[in-house]
Each structure stands twice: as C-alpha cells, then as structure tokens.
Scaffold this motif. Structure first.
Motif, mmCIF file in Angstrom:
data_model
loop_
_atom_site.group_PDB
_atom_site.id
_atom_site.type_symbol
_atom_site.label_atom_id
_atom_site.label_comp_id
_atom_site.label_asym_id
_atom_site.label_seq_id
_atom_site.Cartn_x
_atom_site.Cartn_y
_atom_site.Cartn_z
ATOM 1 N N ASP A 33 6.988 -1.405 -2.669
ATOM 2 C CA ASP A 33 8.105 -0.587 -2.173
ATOM 3 C C ASP A 33 7.600 0.508 -1.253
ATOM 4 O O ASP A 33 8.173 0.779 -0.187
ATOM 5 C CB ASP A 33 8.875 0.033 -3.343
ATOM 6 N N SER B 181 6.332 -0.854 2.034
ATOM 7 C CA SER B 181 7.420 -1.428 2.832
ATOM 8 C C SER B 181 8.413 -0.376 3.303
ATOM 9 O O SER B 181 9.406 -0.702 3.957
ATOM 10 C CB SER B 181 8.166 -2.492 2.017
ATOM 11 N N ARG C 107 10.346 1.419 1.359
ATOM 12 C CA ARG C 107 11.555 1.446 0.524
ATOM 13 C C ARG C 107 11.509 2.538 -0.538
ATOM 14 O O ARG C 107 12.498 2.774 -1.223
ATOM 15 C CB ARG C 107 11.753 0.089 -0.150
#
Length: 517
Positions: free
Chosen positions: A501, A504, A506
């Motif tokens: 996460d 990426s 996120r």
C-alpha cells in the motif's frame, strides 16, 4: 552433554552472555523462542489469514503445538530401553533438541504460507536466475545460520550441530549436495524427486541453499557414520512426525469451529466410498477421474495414490479401518453438531484434539532400517493410514474450495507486485540512499556470499542454461534477487499488505506501526 560432544558443537564456538539456560540444547531453544523471526509467525498464515480472530491457527500456534508433540515423542522414545539404545546408535534423541527443531521448523515460511512459498520460488528462479529458488525449509536454515542476529557473532543463531541437523527435514540441497543426489535414487526420499512439471530444476523439497552448504555439512558431520547422507536425523524425524500429527488434527479443528468443514459433504464422501467400495475399485483411471466431484471418488483416488507412492506400508484393510474410524469420530461425532461457541461445543472440540493427539503419539515407532520414503521415526500402520485420511479431509474440503482459491490468487498477485515495487526501488539510483536499511543490509550480505562462492565453488553458481555465473554484474543480480526474496519472506501477512500500500501510494500516512523501515 559436554562441550566435546560433536552434537553440541557450535560454529562460533562461544556462548552469548546472559543466557538463561545452562545446557547447550536449552540455550538453542531459548534463542529460537527469543528470535523476532519466531515472533513474526503469529502474523503468518497457516491455511487462511486469521485476521486477529483467535479462532484459527497461525504459524506460531502451530509451531507451539508441534513442539509439544515433538517433546512428548522424544521423551517416550527415551524411556523405552530398546528405543533409547537404538536412538543412541543412530545419533541421539534429546527432547530439548526435538523441541527446539519443532519451534524453528516454520521460521522460513513467507507471508500467506505455502502459497507465498510457491510464488517466491517462481520469482526467484525465473526473474532472478537463482537456481535454488525459494523453499520454506531452506529459508528456515538460512535464518538460523545466517540472517538472524541473536548469536554472539550476529550471524545466525549459532545453534548446536544437533539442533541445526534436526531442522533439516529434507537433508539435501535442491541440486549438487549430497553426492550422489537423492533425487537419482530408484525410490527417492519423500520430497527429493523433481516435480513432474519442472524436470531439471532439482528436488521439489530441500532444506539448504547453496549459500548455507558449509553450515549444512558441519551440522551433519556428527551423524556421518550413523545414518545415510540423505536420511533425517532421529530428532529431525521426530519433528517431521510431530508436524504431520499436529497438521492432521488442528486444521480440521479450526475449520469446524468457523463452520467451513461441513458434516454433509464429508459424510457423503466417506460414506459413499464405504458403500460403493467394490464399484469404485473396479473403475479404470480415466473413469475415476471423469468426475471427481461424485462422492467417494476422491477418496478412492487417494487409496490408489498411496499404493503408487507408499507401497512399503499401505494396506487396503488398514485404509478401510482408518476411513471407518475417521467417519465415526470426526463425521458422526464432532461434525454432527455445528460449532455454536457453547461450552459443550468447546469441550467436544478440545476432547477430539486431545484424543487424536494421544492416539497418534501412541502410534509412533522407531525403526533401524526404514523405507527411503520414511524417517527412522514413523507411525504404525493403523495410525499412518488415519493421518492420510485426516489430511485428505482437510485437503478435499478446505484447501480445494473455490473461495479459498479466489482469496489466494489475490495474495499471489500482491506478492508479485511487492517484489516488483521493491526491485524498482533497488534499481533507482537517486533513491538508493533511502532504501529500508534491512533490505540494504541483505543485499550486502548476499553479495558477499555469492562473490565468495564464485571463487570457492563456482559449480554451484550456474545460470538457467547451465552456464557459470562469475561476472560482477551477474553476481550482483543474484544478490539483489536473494535479498528481495529474503526481505519479503521475513514479513507478516499484514506487513506485506501495508508495505505494498505504501509503495503504491495508497497509504494514508508515511509510516505504520505494522511495518518499521
């Protein structure tokens, strides 16, 4: 146990300060239990992620139960006059060694368990050209000898030879060692044969990478005149048998508790096999495989596989008795009432686990000349067949469920994406100084190992086509691959998700308490 005993020999030859235990093998057990790699097993999948519910085993609770069973087996073997003498002749069976090996046996499991193992092996071999790929048992040996830092020299745990040897469930490398390699035997040991769909890649299971062969050979040296080069030590065989016993029982317990293991489907499979035994036995292979979903057919396929692989012990009458016992005690007793969280349900589940554990441990025997498919410690025929049937129920009605396959495909994609992201970070020269320190250290460690092997044992470093790997850039490529695999394999399930996460974009914040850079 004195310091001159070769079983108690340590590579570094010194004990760390402030050890709580005073005997060599108890010191080993304490070092394993204090390792951060052991603690992380609480966040690693056994079959499916426990998600903090406390209802499912994780790799930590599984290891604790294996250790409990292993110690019980070792103590029983030690109290029998005949078994104690035979164990001593074969190299020894100390309960502390067996328990320590059981605690350590799953240290190398990556996030998401066996699924993660398969994904990382494929990546290691195909992307990075690491011919010995990734294997959870070999990763365990790498941790206790190399990447953990609790030992006095901060290289591995500096365990005794006996405990290191007891961790070697598959005492060979993927290729090369020992020579002749057990994969070439007429009936190879369990796990030593090459995968049918990957001829030329070496053994499907193994316990040491080429980077740990010195430790491997040192650990096995005290047993050289007592057991065959491809055989487990008695203590490794105890650990392996304990692992089979715990696995066969507690995963069924788990999936009964959460309502996945259903009475109707299991009852139909076992009942139809019993009722249609003659008809099913008369089907040819193609007819049997035509519709494995018909109740009874999968169990008949298991019976035939056992005959093909384990003719040294398989017996049709013993198989039928095992099916009858499992049908009576698992299907008609435990699964007959859905688990509802009541005290009565909890007691029934606990009683099932205790009764079956005691029965299987009582079935353990020690033999001087086992089949190549078995260790010196094995189960008597009745219990051996019962374990096969219990494991069948788990595989057929849990592992092969489509909803689990859907979940696992997502996990496989996650691990592949995480390796891609970390590899890209390693290749970004502008960001190299901000790599996670652990990853940086692992690259340096692996680079030193492969550089030394290129000088001392170049035959161990070959590319996918069999060509030698000696160039500076090629060696760095191997080191980079091993480091990324080591790093990812050391994460918990949650850490793997959280790290991806973050990489990426996120993540909602720049750090998380579930991962420390």
């Amino acid at each position: 146990m004195n310091d001159l005993d070769p079983r108690a020999w340590r590579r570094d030859g010194v004990a760390a300060d402030a050890e709580l235990a005073t005997t060599p093998f108890r010191i080993d057990r304490d070092r394993i239990a204090a390792s951060p790699f052991f603690a992380r097993l609480g966040g690693v999948t056994q079959v499916v992620s426990a998600s903090g519910s406390g209802l499912l085993h994780n790799r930590l609770t599984h290891s604790l139960k294996v250790a409990q069973v292993a110690r019980a087996i070792a103590e029983r073997l030690g109290t029998g006059v005949d078994t104690a003498q035979l164990a001593a002749k074969l190299g020894g069976c100390d309960p502390d060694v067996a328990e320590a090996a059981a605690l350590a046996h799953d240290l190398g499991h990556p996030p998401f368990g066996h699924l993660g193992e398969r994904v990382l092996d494929r990546i290691a071999r195909h992307r990075y050209g690491l011919t010995d790929g990734f294997e959870g048992n070999a990763q365990t040996f790498r941790i206790i000898t190399t990447t953990d830092v609790r030992g006095p020299s901060a290289v591995g745990l500096d365990l005794t030879a006996a405990v290191r040897a007891a961790v070697l469930k598959y005492p060979w490398a993927r290729r090369h060692r020992p020579s002749p390699h057990p994969s070439t035997m007429r009936i190879p040991p369990r796990g030593a044969a090459e995968p049918a769909d990957a001829v030329g890649t070496g053994s499907s299971k193994f316990s040491a990478y080429c980077t740990e062969l010195d430790d491997f050979e040192q650990a096995r040296a005290p047993f050289a005149e007592r057991i065959e080069p491809w055989q487990q030590t008695v203590e490794a065989s105890v650990m392996d048998t304990a692992d089979d016993i715990a696995y066969a029982i507690h995963d069924l317990q788990d999936f009964h508790r959460i309502g996945v293991l259903q009475h109707a489907s299991v009852a139909a499979e076992l009942g139809q096999w019993v009722d249609r035994l003659g008809e099913l036995a008369g089907l040819d292979t193609a007819e049997l495989a035509a519709d494995q979903r018909q109740p009874g057919r999968s169990l008949e396929a298991l019976r035939r596989r056992l005959h093909a692989k384990d003719g040294w012990i398989v017996d049709d009458d013993a198989f039928a008795h095992a099916v009858a016992r499992v049908r009576s005690e698992l299907v008609d007793d435990l699964l007959a009432s859905p688990f509802d969280g009541s005290i009565e349900a909890e007691r029934a589940t606990a009683a099932f686990f205790a009764r079956w554990t005691a029965r299987l441990v009582d079935g353990v025997t020690l033999t001087a000349a086992p089949s190549t498919r078995s260790g010196h410690v094995t189960l008597r025929p009745a219990q051996w067949h019962e374990v096969q049937v219990l494991k069948f129920v788990h595989r057929r009605f849990v592992l092969l469920r489509p909803d689990l396959a859907l979940h696992q495909r997502g996990q496989a994609s996650l691990l592949s994406s995480l390796v891609d992201a970390l590899d890209a970070w390693l290749g970004d020269r502008e960001e190299a100084s901000r790599l996670p320190r652990r990853l940086h250290d692992l690259v340096e460690l692996a680079h030193g190992e492969y550089t030394a092997l290129a000088r001392s044992a170049p035959e161990l470093l070959v590319g996918p086509a069999g060509e030698p790997v000696t160039g500076r850039d090629e060696l760095y490529g191997l080191a980079r691959g091993r480091a990324v695999v080591d790093f990812v394999a050391s994460l918990t399930d949650k850490q793997a998700v959280t790290l991806l996460d973050a990489l990426s974009g996120r993540a909602a914040q720049p750090w998380s308490d579930s991962f420390v850079l």
